[in-house]
Motif scaffolding. Sequence first.
Motif, PDB file in Angstrom:
ATOM      1  N   ASP A  47       0.824  -1.213   0.000  1.00 36.90           N
ATOM      2  CA  ASP A  47       0.000   0.000   0.000  1.00 36.90           C
ATOM      3  C   ASP A  47       0.861   1.267   0.000  1.00 36.90           C
ATOM      4  N   ASN A  48       2.158   1.110  -0.332  1.00 40.74           N
ATOM      5  CA  ASN A  48       3.040   2.269  -0.375  1.00 40.74           C
ATOM      6  C   ASN A  48       2.608   3.217  -1.489  1.00 40.74           C
ATOM      7  N   LEU A  49       2.568   4.508  -1.199  1.00 38.15           N
ATOM      8  CA  LEU A  49       2.091   5.494  -2.162  1.00 38.15           C
ATOM      9  C   LEU A  49       3.239   6.342  -2.673  1.00 38.15           C
ATOM     10  N   ASP A  50       3.137   6.739  -3.931  1.00 46.02           N
ATOM     11  CA  ASP A  50       4.110   7.658  -4.499  1.00 46.02           C
ATOM     12  C   ASP A  50       3.824   9.060  -3.960  1.00 46.02           C
ATOM     13  N   VAL A  51       4.750   9.598  -3.207  1.00 46.77           N
ATOM     14  CA  VAL A  51       4.517  10.870  -2.526  1.00 46.77           C
ATOM     15  C   VAL A  51       4.224  11.989  -3.527  1.00 46.77           C
ATOM     16  N   ARG A  52       5.000  12.074  -4.581  1.00 45.60           N
ATOM     17  CA  ARG A  52       4.797  13.150  -5.560  1.00 45.60           C
ATOM     18  C   ARG A  52       3.431  13.038  -6.231  1.00 45.60           C
ATOM     19  N   ASP A  53       3.056  11.799  -6.541  1.00 43.43           N
ATOM     20  CA  ASP A  53       1.756  11.602  -7.190  1.00 43.43           C
ATOM     21  C   ASP A  53       0.626  11.991  -6.245  1.00 43.43           C
ATOM     22  N   GLU A  54       0.764  11.648  -4.961  1.00 44.97           N
ATOM     23  CA  GLU A  54      -0.262  11.996  -3.983  1.00 44.97           C
ATOM     24  C   GLU A  54      -0.359  13.502  -3.778  1.00 44.97           C
TER      25      GLU A  54
END
Length: 203
Positions: free
Chosen positions: A159-166
């Motif tokens: 469930d790791n999210l791409d910080v820039r995309d978020e």
Amino acid sequence: MLDALLPRLHGFEILDPVQRRPDLAFLRVPKGELFSLLGLLRQQHGFVTLQTIGCTDWIEDGVFCLTYLLEGAARERCLGVQTWIGRDGEGLATAIPLWSQAEIFERELHEMYGIPFDGHPSLGDFMLEGWTDTPPMRREFDTLKFVEETFVMREGRDDNLDVRDEIRKRKEARKAAEAQAKAQANAEAQPETQTPPGAGDTR
């Protein structure tokens, strides 16, 4: 501050004096004059506190610039006294006889930049226990190379999210919400159009 102070520093080779604010100034002296000046400033000119000892790595010129930041007893003025030393093993005498807190500052500078301080009682490991690499605050130290060679990189969680995309998605959502709120406010500000009586009667 410098206008009043400099005429009273007879016999010192004062280099690059600069007044940054009414209560903040800097000057530089050759290494051989540093501790005579520091002692004079402490004993006769009221700079009784050593706030810190900073270091700037001017690798292009082959020198470290050390800054002894001094403060008056009432905290009404600060003076940065600077000197240059060679990057390749040149050291300084310890400032502990003038300020006991120099013991901690110098330990950190020794560990982070490799600067030796003559007369210091304890220049062993400080924060980096067992460190054998280049002192990490020197500009030739390759942080990325050290990390890649020292640590095992692991995959992120499912469930790791791409910080820039978020961040991008949140900005877009905020803009859309602001636009919707503005459109709604404009619609509510429009006067209602009333149909005159009989306007729709075709008889």
